[in-house]
Design a protein around this motif. Structure first.
Motif, mmCIF file in Angstrom:
data_model
loop_
_atom_site.group_PDB
_atom_site.id
_atom_site.type_symbol
_atom_site.label_atom_id
_atom_site.label_comp_id
_atom_site.label_asym_id
_atom_site.label_seq_id
_atom_site.Cartn_x
_atom_site.Cartn_y
_atom_site.Cartn_z
ATOM 1 N N LEU A 1 0.801 -1.222 0.000
ATOM 2 C CA LEU A 1 0.000 0.000 0.000
ATOM 3 C C LEU A 1 0.836 1.274 0.000
ATOM 4 O O LEU A 1 0.295 2.373 -0.051
ATOM 5 C CB LEU A 1 -0.960 -0.009 1.193
ATOM 6 C CG LEU A 1 -1.989 -1.132 1.161
ATOM 7 C CD1 LEU A 1 -2.843 -1.100 2.411
ATOM 8 C CD2 LEU A 1 -2.847 -1.047 -0.081
ATOM 9 N N ARG A 2 2.154 1.134 0.028
ATOM 10 C CA ARG A 2 2.995 2.321 -0.046
ATOM 11 C C ARG A 2 3.086 2.843 -1.474
ATOM 12 O O ARG A 2 3.646 3.897 -1.717
ATOM 13 C CB ARG A 2 4.388 2.023 0.510
ATOM 14 C CG ARG A 2 4.360 1.696 2.005
ATOM 15 C CD ARG A 2 5.684 1.205 2.471
ATOM 16 N NE ARG A 2 5.860 -0.136 1.898
ATOM 17 C CZ ARG A 2 6.835 -0.965 2.237
ATOM 18 N NH1 ARG A 2 7.738 -0.602 3.104
ATOM 19 N NH2 ARG A 2 6.926 -2.157 1.699
ATOM 20 N N VAL A 3 2.514 2.116 -2.408
ATOM 21 C CA VAL A 3 2.479 2.530 -3.803
ATOM 22 C C VAL A 3 1.322 3.510 -3.967
ATOM 23 O O VAL A 3 0.241 3.304 -3.412
ATOM 24 C CB VAL A 3 2.271 1.294 -4.717
ATOM 25 C CG1 VAL A 3 2.108 1.685 -6.156
ATOM 26 C CG2 VAL A 3 3.419 0.316 -4.548
ATOM 27 N N SER A 4 1.534 4.579 -4.715
ATOM 28 C CA SER A 4 0.473 5.573 -4.915
ATOM 29 C C SER A 4 -0.717 4.939 -5.626
ATOM 30 O O SER A 4 -0.583 3.929 -6.332
ATOM 31 C CB SER A 4 0.992 6.751 -5.741
ATOM 32 O OG SER A 4 1.180 6.362 -7.088
ATOM 33 N N ALA A 5 -1.873 5.541 -5.462
ATOM 34 C CA ALA A 5 -3.092 5.023 -6.097
ATOM 35 C C ALA A 5 -2.940 5.005 -7.615
ATOM 36 O O ALA A 5 -3.369 4.049 -8.279
ATOM 37 C CB ALA A 5 -4.288 5.868 -5.692
ATOM 38 N N ALA A 6 -2.315 6.036 -8.174
ATOM 39 C CA ALA A 6 -2.127 6.084 -9.628
ATOM 40 C C ALA A 6 -1.200 4.958 -10.089
ATOM 41 O O ALA A 6 -1.472 4.284 -11.091
ATOM 42 C CB ALA A 6 -1.571 7.440 -10.042
ATOM 43 N N ARG A 7 -0.120 4.732 -9.361
ATOM 44 C CA ARG A 7 0.816 3.663 -9.724
ATOM 45 C C ARG A 7 0.147 2.291 -9.583
ATOM 46 O O ARG A 7 0.321 1.412 -10.416
ATOM 47 C CB ARG A 7 2.060 3.749 -8.833
ATOM 48 C CG ARG A 7 3.056 2.634 -9.027
ATOM 49 C CD ARG A 7 3.923 2.852 -10.224
ATOM 50 N NE ARG A 7 4.931 1.798 -10.311
ATOM 51 C CZ ARG A 7 5.405 1.340 -11.440
ATOM 52 N NH1 ARG A 7 5.007 1.858 -12.573
ATOM 53 N NH2 ARG A 7 6.288 0.381 -11.455
ATOM 54 N N ARG A 8 -0.630 2.145 -8.536
ATOM 55 C CA ARG A 8 -1.333 0.888 -8.293
ATOM 56 C C ARG A 8 -2.300 0.588 -9.446
ATOM 57 O O ARG A 8 -2.349 -0.522 -9.948
ATOM 58 C CB ARG A 8 -2.070 0.996 -6.961
ATOM 59 C CG ARG A 8 -2.743 -0.248 -6.506
ATOM 60 C CD ARG A 8 -3.415 0.046 -5.150
ATOM 61 N NE ARG A 8 -4.273 -1.008 -4.747
ATOM 62 C CZ ARG A 8 -3.917 -2.018 -3.969
ATOM 63 N NH1 ARG A 8 -2.694 -2.089 -3.511
ATOM 64 N NH2 ARG A 8 -4.783 -2.937 -3.646
#
Length: 184
Positions: free
Chosen positions: A23-30
């Motif tokens: 979840l440390r990945v940004s929403a856009a990257r996810r």
């Protein structure tokens, strides 16, 4: 407990309790990673069916598709179920493992990964194992495999023993349900 609305998926449950993809990945990257993964999965499905037009494969997934083809040839892959829907008869949880088939003559549940987080993959495959065992007890799986497909055309198989993680997934289901009940 009566289920209201659509059944929760394995991924939805893991994400809701903080055990999904990092979840440390940004929403856009996810969302980008999910879109890339969906494109790769679709290309693999078309390739297995002999319907893939190679000219339509985006360069970003071409190496990963090549890695999948190398693996499929190396293990003499024979798909039997692709994106089959599994619904637990008691817990009302749904999951869609990428494929179940014969790899080196052994019934193998495999999940193809274009990005890789071993912790969440273990839980995801454990959930699929739990669902398969509940719905296909007469057809035991020999092996569980997360197949990491790399952009350079290389594959890395990650055999998974689902047993140590199934209780964690069941706990996640219980926590997810408790949160939903509290919100009602």
């Amino acid at each position: 407990m009566a289920q209201r609305g659509p059944l929760p998926s394995v991924t939805e449950i893991l994400d809701a309790v903080g055990l999904g993809m990092d979840l440390r990945v940004s929403a856009a990257r996810r969302e980008y990673l999910f879109a890339r993964g969906r494109a790769l999965h679709y290309a693999i499905q078309l390739d297995q069916a002999g319907e893939l037009d190679a000219a339509t494969v985006h360069p970003e997934i071409a190496g990963k598709l090549d890695a999948w083809r190398k693996w499929a040839a190396a293990v003499q892959w024979q798909p039997q179920h692709v994106e089959v829907e599994l619904v637990h008869p008691t817990w009302a949880v749904v999951g869609h493992p990428d494929a179940i088939g014969l790899a080196n003559g052994r019934l193998t549940l495999t999940d193809w990964k274009s990005s890789f987080d071993l912790h969440s993959v273990r839980l995801q495959l454990s959930a699929y194992a739990w669902l398969w065992q509940a719905t296909h007890s007469d057809e035991p799986i020999d092996d569980y495999l997360a197949l990491e497909l790399q952009a350079v055309g290389r594959y890395v198989p990650h055999p998974i023993d689902p047993r140590p993680y199934q209780q964690v997934f069941l706990a996640a289901v219980i926590v997810h349900r408790a949160r939903l009940d509290r919100e009602r």
